[in-house]
Design a protein around this motif. Structure first.
Motif, PDB file in Angstrom:
ATOM      1  N   LEU B  29       0.931  -1.132  -0.018  1.00 31.40           N
ATOM      2  CA  LEU B  29       0.118  -0.140  -0.090  1.00 31.40           C
ATOM      3  C   LEU B  29       0.720   1.253   0.102  1.00 31.40           C
ATOM      4  O   LEU B  29       0.608   2.370  -0.603  1.00 31.40           O
ATOM      5  N   ARG B  30       1.993   1.237   0.661  1.00 30.04           N
ATOM      6  CA  ARG B  30       2.641   2.467   0.912  1.00 30.04           C
ATOM      7  C   ARG B  30       3.527   2.647  -0.225  1.00 30.04           C
ATOM      8  O   ARG B  30       3.749   3.917  -0.763  1.00 30.04           O
ATOM      9  N   TYR B  31       4.037   1.767  -1.073  1.00 32.49           N
ATOM     10  CA  TYR B  31       4.889   1.795  -2.244  1.00 32.49           C
ATOM     11  C   TYR B  31       4.291   1.732  -3.540  1.00 32.49           C
ATOM     12  O   TYR B  31       4.799   2.418  -4.621  1.00 32.49           O
ATOM     13  N   TYR B  32       3.577   0.563  -3.665  1.00 33.32           N
ATOM     14  CA  TYR B  32       3.319   0.159  -5.111  1.00 33.32           C
ATOM     15  C   TYR B  32       1.972   1.311  -5.605  1.00 33.32           C
ATOM     16  O   TYR B  32       1.440   1.159  -6.583  1.00 33.32           O
ATOM     17  N   GLU B  33       1.483   1.821  -4.734  1.00 30.13           N
ATOM     18  CA  GLU B  33       0.140   2.711  -5.030  1.00 30.13           C
ATOM     19  C   GLU B  33       0.642   4.052  -5.652  1.00 30.13           C
ATOM     20  O   GLU B  33      -0.069   4.607  -6.436  1.00 30.13           O
ATOM     21  N   ASN B  34       1.752   4.471  -5.385  1.00 28.00           N
ATOM     22  CA  ASN B  34       2.426   5.512  -6.210  1.00 28.00           C
ATOM     23  C   ASN B  34       3.148   5.307  -7.656  1.00 28.00           C
ATOM     24  O   ASN B  34       3.687   4.197  -7.756  1.00 28.00           O
ATOM     25  N   LYS B  35       3.190   6.592  -8.285  1.00 32.48           N
ATOM     26  CA  LYS B  35       3.956   6.548  -9.570  1.00 32.48           C
ATOM     27  C   LYS B  35       5.418   5.653  -9.317  1.00 32.48           C
ATOM     28  O   LYS B  35       5.863   5.002 -10.141  1.00 32.48           O
ATOM     29  N   LEU B  36       6.003   6.505  -8.524  1.00 34.44           N
ATOM     30  CA  LEU B  36       7.393   6.153  -8.355  1.00 34.44           C
ATOM     31  C   LEU B  36       7.675   4.776  -7.557  1.00 34.44           C
ATOM     32  O   LEU B  36       8.701   4.095  -7.913  1.00 34.44           O
ATOM     33  N   GLY B  37       6.701   4.113  -7.104  1.00 33.47           N
ATOM     34  CA  GLY B  37       6.666   2.734  -6.538  1.00 33.47           C
ATOM     35  C   GLY B  37       7.786   2.555  -5.503  1.00 33.47           C
ATOM     36  O   GLY B  37       8.177   3.547  -4.758  1.00 33.47           O
ATOM     37  N   LEU B  38       8.102   1.347  -5.517  1.00 36.16           N
ATOM     38  CA  LEU B  38       9.314   1.061  -4.523  1.00 36.16           C
ATOM     39  C   LEU B  38      10.705   1.816  -4.763  1.00 36.16           C
ATOM     40  O   LEU B  38      11.517   2.274  -3.925  1.00 36.16           O
ATOM     41  N   PHE B  39      10.917   2.395  -5.876  1.00 37.23           N
ATOM     42  CA  PHE B  39      11.837   3.338  -6.204  1.00 37.23           C
ATOM     43  C   PHE B  39      11.926   4.490  -5.231  1.00 37.23           C
ATOM     44  O   PHE B  39      13.112   4.997  -4.891  1.00 37.23           O
ATOM     45  N   TRP B  40      10.789   5.017  -4.669  1.00 37.08           N
ATOM     46  CA  TRP B  40      10.871   6.031  -4.060  1.00 37.08           C
ATOM     47  C   TRP B  40      11.593   5.836  -2.614  1.00 37.08           C
ATOM     48  O   TRP B  40      12.323   6.611  -1.877  1.00 37.08           O
ATOM     49  N   ALA B  41      11.279   4.728  -2.080  1.00 39.82           N
ATOM     50  CA  ALA B  41      11.806   4.268  -0.828  1.00 39.82           C
ATOM     51  C   ALA B  41      13.458   3.985  -0.818  1.00 39.82           C
ATOM     52  O   ALA B  41      13.992   4.490   0.008  1.00 39.82           O
TER      53      ALA B  41
END
Lengths: 244, 265
Positions: B29-41
């Motif tokens: 929910l935290r990472y895959y919902e956004n456009k950047l995904g896991l990359f943001w982490a």
């Protein structure tokens, strides 16, 4: 404790403190510094004692506001009691129009989370997964977030999870109001075939027909007190008298 | 005997599986919902490092050796701490659906959320080691003492869990805790040795390395990884003491205040 007892409650009480006039804004608070919001105590449950055996289906009746829903929430372990003793033997599930589901998750995720909360292992959920989806008639929407579902679809999914996963003790609060007529018929069938046989059920209903049909013992409540707990026909009689 | 009881319990209950399932879903929910995904982490700590590197190395001419790696360790510990505590303040409200229909133990909700943060920590730590081994020009070989990272992380986890429990349960009766925590965490950030030189930090603010529970963790993590030395033991035990204390207070609050979450929130 005896092994066949699912639930024991002794003299449990629950009081809610309600603030009558809450100052929500800063301005309101400043102007009312010396005039704190008035508090009122509402005694929702008074000295309620009852015991439920494993595998039993218990009815719970009473007029609106008599404390049925509070009692159910306390017995399910969702609300803490203020006074008295409560022993719950096993996992519980409280169900009214839906079970606990997150609208941010897909139907698939909700099935796994809810079933897991109810005590099932992942492998066990794998086995009943298709059954849950088929029963809820949601095959095409398994991977859709439930926030896009209609309220009926959400309710069907919740009901289906509850039917197929189930907890040791089920609290059913007016559940036969779920879904359309076709789904209701199906729900009643499942209720009769799988819940009545084997599961411990506490059934809250305004339908005397339902209570009389499924429950041997019924609790009748009035103004937060348990007035009568015993034979269903007598409880229904008392309830009907109260409604006249 | 005890082991047998524990393993029997583990086989019968689904608690571990459930906690992991909730952690995975939380992570998704935290990472895959956004456009950047896991990359943001992965991008978040790198961007922080770039900002502090420019400010402290290029403008203020800090003379700390291997400064980027020094910052990196400080920041991954700090990010875990703030996300674990601050991100959990409203947990009893956002995760209400898990406990308002059943008698599930609320502690599992906290553990699963922190486990999901741990996945992020794991990614960041892997990135750090890759950076340190292959890109850092001033790197030294990593020694056996780096294994102390495990107990240090466990300490950080327990500390964050304890503070998350305290904050989120106070939230049940006082919502203002969110704003107060934001100010406090900002203060704590500048009182932690994230970008300061350790000797300067200790000279200017004597005793703070013991008063601030995150400071000791960062100091010891750097000692064990960058300098290949065992942790400062006194500080190490002190920080474990903090974590256990906060955890116990958190559990007491969970029983006192958290039990009323379903009716109050």
């Amino acid at each position: 404790m005896e092994k066949n007892i699912a639930l024991i409650a002794k003299n449990i009480g629950k009081t809610f403190v309600i603030t009558e006039d809450s100052h929500n804004t800063v301005k309101h608070r400043l102007f009312n510094l010396f005039n704190p919001p008035r508090r009122k105590k509402v005694e929702a449950l008074k000295n309620v004692s009852l015991d439920v055996n494993k595998g039993e289906c218990i009815g719970l009746i009473g007029r609106n506001g008599c404390g049925k829903s509070t009692l159910v929430k306390v017995l399910a372990g969702v609300y803490p009691t203020d006074t008295g003793y409560l022993k719950i033997n096993g996992s519980t599930m409280l169900m009214n129009l839906g079970v606990g589901m997150s609208h941010e998750l897909t139907a698939r995720e909700n099935i796994y989370v809810s079933a897991s909360v109810l005590g099932l292992k992942i492998k066990e959920v794998d086995v009943i997964f298709d059954k849950i989806v088929d029963f809820a008639e949601l095959k095409e929407f398994v991977d859709t977030k439930i926030k896009y579902f209609s309220s009926g679809m959400v309710a069907r999914l919740g009901f289906s999870i509850a039917v197929n996963a189930g907890a040791d003790i089920m609290f059913l609060d007016e559940i036969f109001a779920v879904g359309d007529m076709k789904f209701q018929e199906k729900a009643v069938k499942v209720f009769e075939s799988s819940w009545i046989a084997g599961k411990t059920v506490i059934l809250v209903s305004h339908s005397m027909f339902t209570v009389e049909r499924y429950c041997k013992r019924t609790a009748y409540m009035k103004n937060g007190e348990l007035v009568f707990f015993g034979e269903t026909s007598k409880a229904v009689e008392l309830y009907k008298k109260d409604n006249q | 005997m005890l082991l047998k009881v524990a393993s029997d319990w583990l086989h019968r209950t689904n608690k571990l599986e459930r906690t992991w399932l909730l952690a995975k879903i939380e992570f998704k929910l935290r990472y895959y919902e956004n456009k950047l995904g896991l990359f943001w982490a992965l991008l978040k700590p790198v961007m922080d490092i770039v900002i502090y590197y420019i400010a402290f190395k290029i403008i203020l001419k800090s003379d700390i050796p291997a400064f980027a790696s020094y910052l990196f360790i400080g920041l991954i510990f700090w990010i875990f701490f703030t996300e674990g505590c601050g991100g959990s303040i409203q947990i009893l409200q956002t995760k209400k659906y898990l406990y308002e229909y059943s008698n599930m133990n609320k502690l599992e909700i906290y553990i699963s959320t922190l486990l999901s943060n741990s996945i992020g920590f794991f990614f960041n730590t892997t990135m750090f080691f890759l950076f340190y081994l292959f890109l850092e020009p001033e790197s030294k070989p990593i020694g056996i003492n780096a294994f102390y990272l495990l107990p240090l992380f466990f300490n950080l986890f327990l500390l964050s869990l304890g503070i998350a429990l305290i904050l989120s349960n106070v939230y049940v009766i006082a919502k203002d805790i969110t704003q107060i925590w934001q100010v406090f965490i900002n203060f704590l950030f500048f009182l932690s040795p994230i970008f300061y030189k350790l000797t300067v930090y200790r000279q200017s603010l004597p005793g703070l390395d013991y008063l601030n529970p995150v400071a000791g963790l960062i100091i010891n993590a750097r000692r064990t990884i960058l300098e290949n030395q065992p942790p400062e033991w006194q500080l190490f035990y002190f920080d474990f003491g903090y974590a256990i204390l906060f955890f116990l207070i958190g559990i007491i609050l969970l029983n006192r205040l958290g039990s009323k979450a379903a009716e109050k929130l």
